[in-house]
Write an enzyme that holds these catalytic residues in place. Structure first.
Site, mmCIF file in Angstrom:
data_model
loop_
_atom_site.group_PDB
_atom_site.id
_atom_site.type_symbol
_atom_site.label_atom_id
_atom_site.label_comp_id
_atom_site.label_asym_id
_atom_site.label_seq_id
_atom_site.Cartn_x
_atom_site.Cartn_y
_atom_site.Cartn_z
ATOM 1 N N LEU A 135 -27.657 1.704 20.068
ATOM 2 C CA LEU A 135 -26.999 1.725 18.734
ATOM 3 C C LEU A 135 -26.884 3.014 18.116
ATOM 4 C CD1 LEU A 135 -27.963 -1.893 17.357
ATOM 5 C CD2 LEU A 135 -25.707 -1.141 18.497
ATOM 6 N N GLY A 136 -28.376 3.562 18.449
ATOM 7 C CA GLY A 136 -28.413 4.917 17.727
ATOM 8 C C GLY A 136 -29.551 5.504 18.344
ATOM 9 N N GLY A 164 -32.010 9.027 17.505
ATOM 10 C CA GLY A 164 -32.568 10.143 16.696
ATOM 11 C C GLY A 164 -33.417 10.991 17.512
ATOM 12 N N GLY A 221 -36.641 8.169 17.205
ATOM 13 C CA GLY A 221 -36.531 6.995 17.547
ATOM 14 C C GLY A 221 -35.329 6.575 18.474
ATOM 15 N N VAL A 245 -32.508 2.916 18.413
ATOM 16 C CA VAL A 245 -32.211 1.772 18.096
ATOM 17 C C VAL A 245 -31.261 1.095 19.207
ATOM 18 C CG1 VAL A 245 -31.227 0.119 16.521
ATOM 19 C CG2 VAL A 245 -32.142 2.485 15.576
ATOM 20 N N LYS A 270 -35.559 -1.240 16.964
ATOM 21 C CA LYS A 270 -35.819 0.090 16.664
ATOM 22 C C LYS A 270 -37.340 0.454 17.238
ATOM 23 C CE LYS A 270 -36.300 3.882 13.517
ATOM 24 N NZ LYS A 270 -35.845 4.315 11.953
ATOM 25 N N ASP A 293 -33.499 10.033 2.968
ATOM 26 C CA ASP A 293 -32.304 10.466 3.921
ATOM 27 C C ASP A 293 -31.195 9.598 3.769
ATOM 28 O OD1 ASP A 293 -31.181 11.648 6.162
ATOM 29 O OD2 ASP A 293 -32.025 10.576 7.817
HETATM 30 N N1 ADE Z 1 -27.463 0.909 14.340
HETATM 31 C C1 ADE Z 1 -28.568 1.364 13.726
HETATM 32 N N2 ADE Z 1 -29.050 0.154 13.151
HETATM 33 C C2 ADE Z 1 -28.195 -0.653 13.375
HETATM 34 C C3 ADE Z 1 -28.181 -2.052 12.884
HETATM 35 N N3 ADE Z 1 -28.841 -2.660 12.404
HETATM 36 N N4 ADE Z 1 -27.008 -2.953 13.349
HETATM 37 C C4 ADE Z 1 -26.088 -2.207 14.134
HETATM 38 N N5 ADE Z 1 -26.006 -1.022 14.338
HETATM 39 C C5 ADE Z 1 -27.057 -0.175 14.244
#
Ligand code: ADE
Length: 316
Positions: free
Chosen positions: A31-32, A34, A37, A39, A55, A179
């Site tokens: 999802l992400g 950095g 980290g 996610v 995370k 942030d």
């Molecule tokens: N990306 C980062 N955190 C998220 C979350 N809690 N739900 C969906 N996308 C995300």
């Protein structure tokens, strides 16, 4: 003093512990990501609708990053629940010795506000534009979903108000986000945004370290003048960042200070009272609210309660 500074002393509440066997991570569903980290999308095994965001830290990073994730976890526990803050679901800390930990938060299906602003059609005056009706669909359903996607001024103001409410909660609990930016605001539904990523709020003690390592790590476009000069973070530097976030919202996701790159001259630029100019989708009233967030003297900036109030009383 501020809660994040004491995060390491906040005890971890075992009630949040989730066993490794009780959840799954889908590795393909990132999802992400950095510097430190990652996610992932995941799910709780027990509950059928238990989609979560997980995370964790990169395997190769050092211990301080793991400690930072644990501080973030503790800050989230300390914050408790709020409609406009991403809810903590649980945490898996059984592999701490191996340098791993997982923080589970609620999944926000519509992703970040930043990407939503950039991708979805916008319509001034809340009128459905022609091109939506012209969308070539066989089923009315699909057309309806297209219409639901349209962002109106009302949505922009509503998101701004909700972010101010979430930030009030942080302000009252003496937690600094550090942030705040549209990339760290998630859409739970189109009508509900939630603040996430307390990744820096807990890192602030070490902040100086990574400024020295690399200026690129600084979210300098969102940093208050005094923060750039002294690295001092307060709720009033969060207010500055909130103003920049407003600018992002009302420009539909442009990068603040378009075309600029980081140099130390940026500090002089702000010091000479240069500020972001009025974004395309804001009126004078809204722009006035942003600029108040960028007062050189932090004392002259509104707090998050006043910001909500100002947004509530905007002429429609
Ligand atoms: N990306 C980062 N955190 C998220 C979350 N809690 N739900 C969906 N996308 C995300």
């Amino acid at each position: 003093k501020y809660a994040h500074e004491n995060a390491q002393f906040i005890p971890y509440n075992r009630n949040y512990e989730v066993k490794w066997k009780e959840f799954r991570i889908s590795d393909e569903d990132k999802l992400g990501e950095g510097t430190y980290g990652i996610v992932f999308k995941g799910c709780l095994v027990e509950s059928p609708n238990g989609t979560v965001a997980v995370k964790t830290v990169r395997s190769e990073v050092d211990k301080s990053v793991l400690l930072a994730l644990l501080s973030e976890l503790k800050v989230m526990i300390y914050l408790g629940q709020n409609e406009n803050i991403v809810r903590l679901v649980g945490a898996c800390t059984e592999f701490l010795r191996e340098g791993r930990a997982y923080v589970l938060v609620e999944y926000c299906p519509m992703g970040s506000l930043e990407s939503y602003l950039r991708e979805k059609p916008y319509c001034i005056n809340d009128i459905t534009p022609d091109y939506v009706n012209m969308v070539n669909t066989d089923s009315g359903e699909e057309m309806l979903s297209t219409m639901d996607d349209i962002i109106s001024r009302k949505d922009l103001v509503s998101w701004a108000i909700q972010i101010a409410r979430g930030m009030q909660h942080l302000q009252n609990k003496k937690v600094i986000h550090g942030d705040l930016a549209s990339r760290n605001v998630l859409l739970y539904t189109k009508d509900r945004v939630k603040i996430t990523d307390f990744g820096l709020s807990r890192q602030l003690l070490n902040y100086e370290n990574y400024v020295k390592k690399s200026q690129a790590l600084l979210p300098w476009r969102w940093l208050a003048l005094e923060t750039l000069k002294t690295l001092a973070f307060t709720s009033k530097s969060d207010v500055w960042a909130y103003g920049i976030t407003l600018w992002e919202i009302f420009s539909l996701g442009l990068i603040p200070y378009p075309g600029m790159v980081w140099t130390v001259d940026f500090v002089d630029y702000l010091e000479q009272n240069h500020r972001l100019s009025i974004p395309k989708y804001a009126d004078e009233e809204i722009y006035n609210i942003m600029t108040r967030c960028w007062e050189p003297d932090p004392k002259n900036r509104p707090d998050f309660e006043q910001l909500e109030e100002m947004l509530q009383t905007l002429s429609k």
